[in-house]
Design a protein around this motif. Structure first.
Motif, PDB file in Angstrom:
ATOM      1  N   ILE A 190      40.555  46.037  48.498  1.00  0.00           N
ATOM      2  CA  ILE A 190      39.668  45.211  47.425  1.00  0.00           C
ATOM      3  C   ILE A 190      39.229  46.096  46.454  1.00  0.00           C
ATOM      4  O   ILE A 190      39.183  45.775  45.357  1.00  0.00           O
ATOM      5  N   MET A 191      38.583  47.519  46.901  1.00  0.00           N
ATOM      6  CA  MET A 191      38.065  48.394  45.977  1.00  0.00           C
ATOM      7  C   MET A 191      39.100  48.874  45.004  1.00  0.00           C
ATOM      8  O   MET A 191      38.852  49.023  43.942  1.00  0.00           O
ATOM      9  N   LYS A 192      40.382  48.867  45.882  1.00  0.00           N
ATOM     10  CA  LYS A 192      41.532  49.396  44.820  1.00  0.00           C
ATOM     11  C   LYS A 192      41.870  48.530  43.602  1.00  0.00           C
ATOM     12  O   LYS A 192      42.009  48.574  42.411  1.00  0.00           O
ATOM     13  N   LYS A 193      41.651  46.923  44.113  1.00  0.00           N
ATOM     14  CA  LYS A 193      41.950  45.860  43.087  1.00  0.00           C
ATOM     15  C   LYS A 193      40.743  45.807  41.893  1.00  0.00           C
ATOM     16  O   LYS A 193      41.097  45.598  40.689  1.00  0.00           O
ATOM     17  N   LEU A 194      39.618  46.004  42.347  1.00  0.00           N
ATOM     18  CA  LEU A 194      38.401  45.843  41.462  1.00  0.00           C
ATOM     19  C   LEU A 194      38.498  47.152  40.554  1.00  0.00           C
ATOM     20  O   LEU A 194      38.158  46.946  39.346  1.00  0.00           O
ATOM     21  N   GLU A 195      38.954  48.082  40.884  1.00  0.00           N
ATOM     22  CA  GLU A 195      39.273  49.364  39.801  1.00  0.00           C
ATOM     23  C   GLU A 195      40.437  49.146  39.038  1.00  0.00           C
ATOM     24  O   GLU A 195      40.316  49.123  38.003  1.00  0.00           O
ATOM     25  N   LYS A 196      41.559  48.558  39.553  1.00  0.00           N
ATOM     26  CA  LYS A 196      42.698  48.146  38.981  1.00  0.00           C
ATOM     27  C   LYS A 196      42.431  47.083  37.781  1.00  0.00           C
ATOM     28  O   LYS A 196      43.056  47.322  36.665  1.00  0.00           O
ATOM     29  N   ILE A 211      31.792  58.413  43.050  1.00  0.00           N
ATOM     30  CA  ILE A 211      30.522  57.625  42.756  1.00  0.00           C
ATOM     31  C   ILE A 211      31.300  56.305  42.106  1.00  0.00           C
ATOM     32  O   ILE A 211      32.037  56.415  41.076  1.00  0.00           O
ATOM     33  N   ILE A 212      30.591  55.089  42.415  1.00  0.00           N
ATOM     34  CA  ILE A 212      31.210  53.706  41.794  1.00  0.00           C
ATOM     35  C   ILE A 212      29.869  53.195  40.800  1.00  0.00           C
ATOM     36  O   ILE A 212      28.877  53.196  41.151  1.00  0.00           O
ATOM     37  N   THR A 213      30.670  52.941  39.676  1.00  0.00           N
ATOM     38  CA  THR A 213      29.735  52.396  38.540  1.00  0.00           C
ATOM     39  C   THR A 213      30.590  50.991  38.170  1.00  0.00           C
ATOM     40  O   THR A 213      31.658  50.905  38.031  1.00  0.00           O
ATOM     41  N   PRO A 214      29.787  49.866  37.809  1.00  0.00           N
ATOM     42  CA  PRO A 214      30.555  48.913  37.260  1.00  0.00           C
ATOM     43  C   PRO A 214      30.678  48.954  35.631  1.00  0.00           C
ATOM     44  O   PRO A 214      29.994  49.678  35.003  1.00  0.00           O
ATOM     45  N   THR A 215      31.961  48.552  35.235  1.00  0.00           N
ATOM     46  CA  THR A 215      32.168  48.562  33.911  1.00  0.00           C
ATOM     47  C   THR A 215      31.514  47.615  33.140  1.00  0.00           C
ATOM     48  O   THR A 215      30.810  46.475  33.666  1.00  0.00           O
TER      49      THR A 215
END
Length: 661
Positions: A577-583, A595-599
């Motif tokens: 899921i994390m991989k897809k959100l980044e992709k 560290i995760i930030t939304p685009t």
């Protein structure tokens, strides 16, 4: 004439696993095209998914276009198709399954819901020999002993039908929610989104799990962005004589003159510095008495064992790697026979495994020739630490569904030296967590003191570790680390220094000399500036833990209890899921810090979903669906009931959204 015995066909999820089964069954016959065959056995394999669900246009060419009048799309008869890239292997498996001489077919797919789904799709499309008995192999590691046990104790495939039902429903749910709501929201809001992100066109991708996770990340980012620091003022008192003084912090209580005062920011601080100064003046010259003195010994046991979420979080902290990388590494350790099954939610062992745990320990002792680890084992032997885990918190059958916690098998050391350095380090982390549960608890000496000045209370405590116990293993520095890990160790060292400083300030030995009822000298008071701090951003490890524990975010107590143990996604899917959100560029993950930030795009998607169907962002919806799937797997509800509720949900949401247009 003697009847010729039929053959047994065994199907694994991938070729490397098939080779391990072949070794366990002592099959040395040359490999053929896509399978191995001996006198009694045929072993073949999938290569991950061989079959997939068909897209809407395979039902009707018109459905290729995204039009409102064709939605919602909910097929009555579901269509599946062979994935073209792996069609050759599917045909090989199909031909083998249909052979007349096959008497037994063993499903030896990955021992979990997704593994069951991969194999059942193949069985459904291949239409195996109807005379063949269908069996299921379920194993916890890939050691020869466990493989042979799994084959020997293989159950009738039908015993796993409810797990299969749950797997099919999970796929249908993700398909229906993803396709229908991605299309609908794109039709309604696509142009507006494109304008806001300054692109020619834009589509909106939503999913049962990923949209909820995006919501968690965006909400956290906005909390941080909108956070306004608030300064407040604490009061410290210094008590005792020059050579033996200690500091204690004031805290309001019901007898205090400041109880429920509007001047207080919280129970330990004032809103204004002037008010704090005036309060101090009111205390000057008054007698201080020790009204409470508690001396205690505290014991702290080693933490529970790793499940997948915990090891993913640990590896993100230590090695700054993404959860999918951690899973990939532990999957490899599993296939190399070094650790047990990785895709587990459990952090405990089963009673059956606990009874045989000395096999794992003996295997590590004989095979893992690593000086630090051997030192810990040697101490276990010398100190005669008990290996009986029964009736400890590390053994609990009720907290295990498919698999127990990730532990070293005590085997596979012939493969260890060929591993890359990072994989060796992660294996060592698992071994150390495992050994720690056999060590005694850490012991602390603690003193808590309350100083009273005319009903105003000052609190102080001192704590020092007097017996390291399991901390000898888990707090020990490892050697041969990469630069990232060395940097992390420096941070840990700094934290430990700060903690030691606090202990020195409290000065445990001074506190130990005090007595209840003792009048003590007041040296001075001081004002300490304090300020509120924003929440921390998620990193790629902590978000996995947050997903696992998402049920705790639900406000309604009854519902929270109802879906207890159900998180967002599963241990097998969270990293993807994390991989897809980044992709799809909804989030950014910093490669150095994780560290995760939304685009900007991710935030705009969040706003659209929040306006149109906000429950998609709420963990309770996602977790309750997951709980429903679990209930299907446990035969607590019928698959038809789940599907009826899913269809009803989709139709009701569509009706509300179309009205908004």
């Amino acid at each position: 004439m003697k009847k010729k015995l039929g053959k047994k066909l065994l199907i694994t999820e991938k070729p490397s696993v098939a080779m391990e089964f072949a070794k366990a069954l002592k099959i040395t016959t040359n490999r053929k095209n896509g399978y191995l065959e001996s006198e009694n056995w045929i072993i073949t394999w999938c290569v991950g998914h061989l079959v997939t669900m068909s897209y809407p246009d395979k039902y009707d060419e018109k459905l290729k276009l995204w039009r409102l009048e064709t939605l919602p799309f909910i097929p009555e008869e579901w269509k599946y198709e062979i994935i073209p890239a792996v069609a050759n292997q599917f045909n090989i498996v199909k031909e083998l399954m249909q052979r007349e001489d096959i008497e037994e077919i063993y499903n030896a797919g990955d021992s979990g819901r997704e593994g069951e789904y991969i194999q059942r799709l193949v069985f459904m499309m291949a239409k195996p020999n109807p005379k063949a008995k269908m069996k299921r192999v379920w194993i916890d590691s890939q050691t020869e002993e466990e493989i042979t046990r799994g084959i020997r104790e293989a159950k009738d495939l039908s015993e796993y039908d409810s797990l299969s039902d749950s797997a099919y429903l999970r796929a249908k749910e993700d398909y229906l929610i993803g396709i229908n709501f991605s299309r609908l929201l794109s039709i309604i809001y696509g142009k507006k989104l494109a304008q806001s992100i300054q692109e020619d066109k834009a589509s909106i991708s939503v999913g049962r799990v990923m949209t909820c996770v995006l919501g968690m990340i965006v909400q956290r980012e906005r909390e941080i962005r909108n956070f306004v620091k608030t300064k407040y003022y604490k009061i410290l008192g210094e008590f005792g004589k020059e050579e033996a003084s200690f500091k204690a912090e004031w805290k309001v209580n019901e007898k205090s003159v400041m109880f429920e005062s509007s001047k207080l920011y919280n129970e330990t601080g004032f809103k204004k510095e002037q008010d704090a100064k005036e309060f101090i003046k009111s205390l000057e010259g008054k007698q201080a008495t020790i009204t409470e003195l508690k001396k205690s010994k505290q014991k702290e046991n080693a933490p529970l064992l790793f499940n997948l979420a915990e090891i993913q979080n640990e590896c993100t902290k230590r090695f700054k790697i993404k959860p999918d990388t951690t899973l990939e590494i532990i999957q490899n350790l599993y296939e190399k026979k070094l650790v047990t099954y990785p895709r587990t939610d459990a952090r405990v062992l089963s009673t059956a495994v606990a009874k045989e745990i000395t096999k794992n320990l003996n295997g590590i002792t004989r095979g893992f020739k690593e000086e630090e680890i051997q030192g810990y084992i040697q101490k276990m032997v010398e100190q005669k630490y008990s290996t009986n885990l029964i009736k400890t918190k590390y053994v609990n059958d009720s907290k295990i569904t498919d698999h127990y916690a990730i532990i070293p098998t005590g085997q596979g050391y012939e493969n260890y030296q060929q591993l890359p350095d990072l994989q060796k380090q992660i294996y060592k982390v698992i071994v150390k967590r495992f050994l720690a549960i056999f060590y005694p608890p850490a012991e602390y000496s603690k003193v808590q003191v309350t100083v009273n000045i005319e009903n105003e209370s000052f609190y102080c405590s001192g704590k020092v570790c007097v017996e390291q116990g399991y901390l000898e293993i888990l707090k020990a520095k490892s050697t041969g680390k990469d630069k990232n890990v060395e940097k992390e160790d420096k941070k840990i060292d700094e934290t430990e220094k700060q903690e030691n400083k606090k202990e020195e300030d409290n000065n445990l030995e001074i506190l130990k000399t005090l007595k209840k009822g003792q009048i003590i000298e007041v040296k001075n008071f001081e004002i300490k500036d304090a300020e509120t701090s924003p929440p921390s951003r998620y990193n790629s490890g902590s978000i996995i833990l947050a997903m696992e524990n998402a049920g705790k975010l639900i406000e309604e107590e009854e519902l929270r209890e109802q879906i207890k143990g159900a998180g967002i996604g599963t241990s097998a899917t969270r990293a993807e899921i994390m991989k897809k959100l980044e992709k799809i560029k909804y989030i950014d993950i910093n490669s150095k810090t994780q560290i995760i930030t939304p685009t900007n795009k991710g935030e705009r998607i969040y706003d659209i979903v929040f306006y149109s169907m906000p429950d998609m962002l709420n963990p309770k919806l996602t977790a309750s669906w997951e709980k429903g799937l679990d209930m299907v797997a446990k035969k607590e509800i019928q698959p038809e009931e789940f599907m009826t509720k899913l269809k009803s949900y989709i139709h009701s949401k569509f009706n509300k959204l179309v009205v908004k247009m």
